[in-house]
Design an enzyme around this catalytic site. Structure first.
Site, PDB file in Angstrom:
ATOM      1  N   GLU A 327       0.897  -1.199   0.082  1.00 12.80           N
ATOM      2  CA  GLU A 327       0.149  -0.057   0.055  1.00 12.80           C
ATOM      3  C   GLU A 327       0.995   1.208   0.005  1.00 12.80           C
ATOM      4  O   GLU A 327       1.777   1.433   0.849  1.00 12.80           O
ATOM      5  CB  GLU A 327      -0.986   0.261   1.036  1.00 12.80           C
ATOM      6  CG  GLU A 327      -1.857  -1.060   1.313  1.00 12.80           C
ATOM      7  CD  GLU A 327      -2.900  -0.661   2.365  1.00 12.80           C
ATOM      8  OE1 GLU A 327      -4.189  -1.050   2.238  1.00 12.80           O
ATOM      9  OE2 GLU A 327      -2.542  -0.251   3.698  1.00 12.80           O
ATOM     10  N   CYS A 328       0.848   2.028  -1.047  1.00 11.52           N
ATOM     11  CA  CYS A 328       1.345   3.439  -0.773  1.00 11.52           C
ATOM     12  C   CYS A 328       2.799   3.451  -0.794  1.00 11.52           C
ATOM     13  O   CYS A 328       3.498   2.711  -1.957  1.00 11.52           O
ATOM     14  CB  CYS A 328       0.785   4.317   0.069  1.00 11.52           C
ATOM     15  SG  CYS A 328       1.193   6.067  -0.332  1.00 11.52           S
ATOM     16  N   GLY A 329       3.707   3.467   0.201  1.00  7.89           N
ATOM     17  CA  GLY A 329       5.008   3.219   0.348  1.00  7.89           C
ATOM     18  C   GLY A 329       5.272   2.170   0.046  1.00  7.89           C
ATOM     19  O   GLY A 329       6.385   1.640  -0.509  1.00  7.89           O
ATOM     20  N   MET A 332       5.296   1.405  -3.535  1.00  5.74           N
ATOM     21  CA  MET A 332       6.584   1.947  -3.977  1.00  5.74           C
ATOM     22  C   MET A 332       7.674   0.981  -3.982  1.00  5.74           C
ATOM     23  O   MET A 332       8.535   0.868  -5.013  1.00  5.74           O
ATOM     24  CB  MET A 332       7.055   3.371  -3.528  1.00  5.74           C
ATOM     25  CG  MET A 332       5.860   4.336  -3.956  1.00  5.74           C
ATOM     26  SD  MET A 332       6.125   5.853  -3.008  1.00  5.74           S
ATOM     27  CE  MET A 332       4.462   6.499  -2.887  1.00  5.74           C
ATOM     28  N   THR A 427      -1.478  -1.081  -4.382  1.00  5.99           N
ATOM     29  CA  THR A 427      -2.361   0.272  -4.587  1.00  5.99           C
ATOM     30  C   THR A 427      -1.821   1.486  -3.907  1.00  5.99           C
ATOM     31  O   THR A 427      -0.883   1.474  -3.010  1.00  5.99           O
ATOM     32  CB  THR A 427      -3.674   0.263  -3.702  1.00  5.99           C
ATOM     33  OG1 THR A 427      -3.438  -0.054  -2.440  1.00  5.99           O
ATOM     34  CG2 THR A 427      -4.296  -1.171  -4.461  1.00  5.99           C
TER      35      THR A 427
END
Length: 436
Positions: A327-329, A332, A427
């Protein structure tokens, strides 16, 4: 029965969090059990609440959660003497389009639970006008009750007297006035407050805030203004499926943004959570059946993540046979590369083709409604997931199969679709709940 209040303000940055923590600790120091909640999708403040009270705090979100879920979550305050729900932004600030049970505004929670609002007003640069603002907030929505006001950052005794008199003339109770006191300001970072676990002195800071507030606020009068509340039996509980039976969860300074109610829901459904630290170069537990990488601040630790060979190789090996989600970080880090604020490009795990950059900051903020085009851990294709996105990275490349069709709160389709490749998914939004 608990004395229950919502702590809100006309805007962000007025002192809601500091007052919430100070009141919670002051009453705890008196021997009372205090339960805190956070209205809205903020995932940092609940950790501060827990530090102040010794009890876990969770989010209440009217855009993403139905009333049954909110009732279930607030029932944890059944054994408390005092219940405080800290608001987000201004009292009536939410999104334009209604979600599951509201717009995400703090006022939704106050009206839904019938808890009066303790308003924090910063009268800097004004005097009697502060009373007009408070009166406007009191009268704006009939279902929202105002308990009274605490003034913050008053400039002088004369300034306080002017504001107090105007508020009393408007029929609004003033419980106290706080002079400017920089020593109790909470440090901030671009996503909001710095995380509680990053501050070694957080206990002393909260103690000082409690001492300061107890000197200037009538704590007994505030309690008398609160609602006498006992939880109603919830018709349903949390609508969050665990991603697996045994979940390897990345958990350290780079991977710390996860909603407390999510972890509780996973455990309640029988899942076992096995934390590991990528920053300590740990790989996910080999006995886990799924790996979950939450968000956080990977851009601040990108060099360490890139050099953590055991973590990166272990995660790749894990993903050969079992699902991995970020999720998010965390998303990435599952990608190919991350460029930090100094323009330095760091190689990530390469399970997805995503490449992101913080060299040119671009804010992505808001609620997200995603319809999954492919399954992800805990959710099947076609599921409608509600979450929230907040980061400052720029997408350089997102070449993999889109994980979902993602809409913002207005219904507009956005480019941050998430990704799916093999057993890896990711995501940009943090999951809050699945639509029933």
């Amino acid at each position: 029965m608990a004395a229950s209040l919502v702590i809100s303000a006309p805007a962000s940055g007025v002192g809601k969090t500091t007052l919430t923590l100070a009141l919670a600790r002051a009453w705890r120091n008196r021997g009372l059990n205090v339960q805190c909640f956070k209205s809205g999708p903020d995932y940092i403040d609940p950790a501060f609440h827990a530090a102040a009270t010794g009890r876990a705090s969770v989010n209440l979100d009217s855009w993403a959660m139905d009333r049954g879920t909110i009732s279930h979550l607030v029932s944890r305050g059944a054994d408390a003497d005092v219940v405080l729900a800290e608001g987000s932004m201004g009292l009536f600030d939410g999104v334009a389009a209604r979600g599951v049970s509201g717009t995400g505004a703090t006022a939704d929670i106050a009206e839904m639970l019938d808890w009066p609002v303790l308003l924090v007003i910063d009268p800097s640069g004004q005097a009697q006008t502060a009373a007009a603002i408070a009166a406007g907030l009191r009268d704006y929505r009939p279902g929202v009750r105002l308990a009274g006001v605490v003034l913050n950052r008053v400039a002088s005794p004369r300034h306080e007297a002017l504001v107090r008199r105007a508020l009393v003339e408007a029929g609004i109770a003033v419980f106290g006035a706080l002079p400017r006191h920089a020593e109790i300001s909470m440090p901030k970072r671009h996503l909001g407050l710095v995380q509680a676990e990053e501050q070694a002195e957080i206990g002393k800071l909260i103690d000082e805030a409690a001492r300061f507030v107890a000197e200037h606020v009538d704590l007994d009068a505030v309690l008398r203004s609160a609602a006498s509340w006992s939880p109603q039996l919830a018709a349903n509980g949390l609508n969050v499926a665990p991603p697996g039976q045994r979940v390897a969860l990345a958990r350290d300074a780079a991977f710390s943004f996860v909603y407390p109610h999510m972890l509780e829901a996973w455990r309640a459904a029988g899942a076992e959570i096995v934390p590991f630290s990528p920053l300590a170069d740990e790989a996910p537990d080999a006995s886990a059946d799924v790996c979950w990488l939450p968000g956080g601040y990977p851009e601040l630790h990108a060099g360490r993540i890139a050099s953590s060979a055991r973590f990166r190789s272990g995660l790749r090996a894990f993903a050969e046979t079992r699902p991995v989600h970020g999720e998010c970080g965390g998303y990435m880090v599952l990608g190919t590369a991350l460029t930090d604020a100094d323009g330095i490009r760091h190689e990530m795990t390469g399970l997805l083709g995503l490449e992101t950059s913080f060299a040119k900051r671009r804010m992505h903020l808001g609620y997200r409604l995603a319809e999954l085009a492919a399954p992800m851990p805990g959710h099947q294709a076609g599921a409608r997931l509600r979450g929230h996105e907040f980061h400052y990275s720029t997408i350089i490349a997102q070449p993999d199969r889109p994980l979902a069709v993602v809409h913002d709160a207005t219904g507009a389709i956005i480019a941050e679709t998430g990704s799916q490749r093999g057993r890896a998914t990711g995501t940009f939004f943090h999951l809050i709940a699945e639509d029933r």
